[in-house]
Design a protein around this motif. Structure first.
Motif, PDB file in Angstrom:
ATOM      1  N   ILE A  39      41.972  37.835  43.807  1.00 54.82           N
ATOM      2  CA  ILE A  39      42.628  38.742  44.762  1.00 54.82           C
ATOM      3  C   ILE A  39      44.002  39.160  44.251  1.00 54.82           C
ATOM      4  CG2 ILE A  39      43.694  38.835  47.057  1.00 54.82           C
ATOM      5  CD1 ILE A  39      41.272  37.180  48.056  1.00 54.82           C
ATOM      6  N   ILE A  40      44.752  38.205  43.731  1.00 53.58           N
ATOM      7  CA  ILE A  40      46.080  38.529  43.196  1.00 53.58           C
ATOM      8  C   ILE A  40      45.944  39.463  41.988  1.00 53.58           C
ATOM      9  CG2 ILE A  40      48.097  37.561  42.025  1.00 53.58           C
ATOM     10  CD1 ILE A  40      47.805  35.127  43.899  1.00 53.58           C
ATOM     11  N   GLY A  41      44.957  39.198  41.136  1.00 54.61           N
ATOM     12  CA  GLY A  41      44.739  40.057  39.979  1.00 54.61           C
ATOM     13  C   GLY A  41      44.381  41.477  40.372  1.00 54.61           C
ATOM     14  N   VAL A  42      43.500  41.623  41.356  1.00 50.31           N
ATOM     15  CA  VAL A  42      43.113  42.958  41.824  1.00 50.31           C
ATOM     16  C   VAL A  42      44.301  43.658  42.474  1.00 50.31           C
ATOM     17  CG1 VAL A  42      41.686  44.167  43.530  1.00 50.31           C
ATOM     18  CG2 VAL A  42      40.672  42.433  42.052  1.00 50.31           C
ATOM     19  N   TRP A  43      45.072  42.929  43.242  1.00 50.50           N
ATOM     20  CA  TRP A  43      46.229  43.497  43.932  1.00 50.50           C
ATOM     21  C   TRP A  43      47.286  43.980  42.941  1.00 50.50           C
ATOM     22  CZ3 TRP A  43      51.094  40.716  44.741  1.00 50.50           C
ATOM     23  CH2 TRP A  43      51.989  41.430  45.547  1.00 50.50           C
ATOM     24  N   ARG A  44      47.493  43.236  41.856  1.00 50.32           N
ATOM     25  CA  ARG A  44      48.522  43.577  40.881  1.00 50.32           C
ATOM     26  C   ARG A  44      48.111  44.732  39.956  1.00 50.32           C
ATOM     27  NH1 ARG A  44      53.603  41.358  40.909  1.00 50.32           N
ATOM     28  NH2 ARG A  44      53.509  41.690  38.684  1.00 50.32           N
ATOM     29  N   LEU A  45      46.821  45.060  39.880  1.00 50.62           N
ATOM     30  CA  LEU A  45      46.375  46.097  38.954  1.00 50.62           C
ATOM     31  C   LEU A  45      46.543  47.508  39.511  1.00 50.62           C
ATOM     32  CD1 LEU A  45      43.255  44.425  37.420  1.00 50.62           C
ATOM     33  CD2 LEU A  45      45.415  44.916  36.305  1.00 50.62           C
ATOM     34  N   ASP A  46      46.800  47.651  40.759  1.00 54.54           N
ATOM     35  CA  ASP A  46      47.071  48.951  41.382  1.00 54.54           C
ATOM     36  C   ASP A  46      45.980  49.989  41.126  1.00 54.54           C
ATOM     37  OD1 ASP A  46      49.456  48.044  42.476  1.00 54.54           O
ATOM     38  OD2 ASP A  46      50.588  48.546  40.667  1.00 54.54           O
ATOM     39  N   GLY A  47      44.719  49.602  41.285  1.00 53.35           N
ATOM     40  CA  GLY A  47      43.653  50.578  41.283  1.00 53.35           C
ATOM     41  C   GLY A  47      42.978  50.886  39.962  1.00 53.35           C
ATOM     42  N   ASP A  48      43.197  50.129  38.904  1.00 48.87           N
ATOM     43  CA  ASP A  48      42.483  50.346  37.643  1.00 48.87           C
ATOM     44  C   ASP A  48      41.061  49.824  37.823  1.00 48.87           C
ATOM     45  OD1 ASP A  48      41.665  50.794  35.085  1.00 48.87           O
ATOM     46  OD2 ASP A  48      43.073  49.402  34.149  1.00 48.87           O
ATOM     47  N   LYS A  49      40.147  50.727  38.133  1.00 50.61           N
ATOM     48  CA  LYS A  49      38.805  50.357  38.589  1.00 50.61           C
ATOM     49  C   LYS A  49      38.007  49.546  37.572  1.00 50.61           C
ATOM     50  CE  LYS A  49      38.407  53.284  42.358  1.00 50.61           C
ATOM     51  NZ  LYS A  49      39.515  52.863  43.121  1.00 50.61           N
ATOM     52  N   SER A  50      38.074  49.887  36.305  1.00 51.34           N
ATOM     53  CA  SER A  50      37.265  49.175  35.318  1.00 51.34           C
ATOM     54  C   SER A  50      37.720  47.725  35.163  1.00 51.34           C
ATOM     55  CB  SER A  50      37.314  49.892  33.969  1.00 51.34           C
ATOM     56  OG  SER A  50      38.638  49.921  33.471  1.00 51.34           O
ATOM     57  N   VAL A  51      39.003  47.483  35.224  1.00 53.77           N
ATOM     58  CA  VAL A  51      39.513  46.118  35.104  1.00 53.77           C
ATOM     59  C   VAL A  51      39.238  45.338  36.395  1.00 53.77           C
ATOM     60  CG1 VAL A  51      41.560  44.718  34.687  1.00 53.77           C
ATOM     61  CG2 VAL A  51      41.262  46.847  33.450  1.00 53.77           C
ATOM     62  N   ILE A  52      39.340  46.012  37.534  1.00 55.89           N
ATOM     63  CA  ILE A  52      39.047  45.355  38.815  1.00 55.89           C
ATOM     64  C   ILE A  52      37.592  44.897  38.844  1.00 55.89           C
ATOM     65  CG2 ILE A  52      38.754  45.774  41.285  1.00 55.89           C
ATOM     66  CD1 ILE A  52      41.288  47.492  41.164  1.00 55.89           C
ATOM     67  N   VAL A  53      36.680  45.735  38.374  1.00 55.04           N
ATOM     68  CA  VAL A  53      35.266  45.354  38.337  1.00 55.04           C
ATOM     69  C   VAL A  53      35.075  44.148  37.429  1.00 55.04           C
ATOM     70  CG1 VAL A  53      32.978  46.109  37.579  1.00 55.04           C
ATOM     71  CG2 VAL A  53      34.392  47.628  38.946  1.00 55.04           C
ATOM     72  N   GLY A  54      35.764  44.120  36.312  1.00 48.26           N
ATOM     73  CA  GLY A  54      35.682  42.978  35.401  1.00 48.26           C
ATOM     74  C   GLY A  54      36.192  41.693  36.030  1.00 48.26           C
ATOM     75  N   ILE A  55      37.304  41.785  36.738  1.00 49.03           N
ATOM     76  CA  ILE A  55      37.871  40.603  37.399  1.00 49.03           C
ATOM     77  C   ILE A  55      36.935  40.098  38.494  1.00 49.03           C
ATOM     78  CG2 ILE A  55      39.716  39.845  38.957  1.00 49.03           C
ATOM     79  CD1 ILE A  55      41.640  41.506  37.300  1.00 49.03           C
ATOM     80  N   LEU A  56      36.432  41.008  39.306  1.00 50.31           N
ATOM     81  CA  LEU A  56      35.540  40.594  40.392  1.00 50.31           C
ATOM     82  C   LEU A  56      34.231  40.022  39.854  1.00 50.31           C
ATOM     83  CD1 LEU A  56      36.110  43.437  42.999  1.00 50.31           C
ATOM     84  CD2 LEU A  56      37.058  41.124  42.972  1.00 50.31           C
ATOM     85  N   THR A  57      33.722  40.601  38.775  1.00 51.02           N
ATOM     86  CA  THR A  57      32.502  40.073  38.166  1.00 51.02           C
ATOM     87  C   THR A  57      32.730  38.664  37.618  1.00 51.02           C
ATOM     88  OG1 THR A  57      31.784  42.295  37.591  1.00 51.02           O
ATOM     89  CG2 THR A  57      30.755  40.491  36.394  1.00 51.02           C
TER      90      THR A  57
END
Length: 108
Positions: A39-57
């Motif tokens: 959650i912290i990683g997704v919050w800090r990325l400010d909408g970079d979708k490809s990296v968010i998908v990688g983190i969540l996966t």
């Protein structure tokens, strides 16, 4: 079964309950830590979708692997214990059963 055996069974049962409780607590705590970091990683990325998908996966994979490993190890441990105690438990139950010849297999 005498009192010493009953006390040993009770102590073993209590030890198994404690191990299961704290093992599950450790899995839940580590899963929560993984979720918080994701959650912290997704919050800090400010909408970079490809990296968010990688983190969540990666977070989903870590949580499911941790939970599956715990449940698998617990299942194998329980199976091994029941197989090891099976003949002894059968003898204890057999000695408590009445030994009269009044059942249908006795021919009476």
């Amino acid at each position: 079964m005498n009192q010493d055996q009953a006390a040993a069974v009770t102590a073993d049962t209590q030890l198994e309950k404690t191990r299961a409780r704290y093992g599950l607590l450790a899995v839940i705590a580590s899963n929560l830590a993984i979720v918080i970091v994701a959650i912290i990683g997704v919050w800090r990325l400010d909408g970079d979708k490809s990296v968010i998908v990688g983190i969540l996966t990666a977070a989903f994979t870590a949580v499911s692997s941790m939970t599956t490993a715990y449940l698998g190890i617990k299942a194998v441990s329980n199976t091994a214990k029941s197989l090891a105690l099976g003949p002894a438990a059968g003898r204890a139950a057999g000695s408590a059963a009445p030994s009269g010849g009044t059942g249908p297999a006795s021919g009476a």
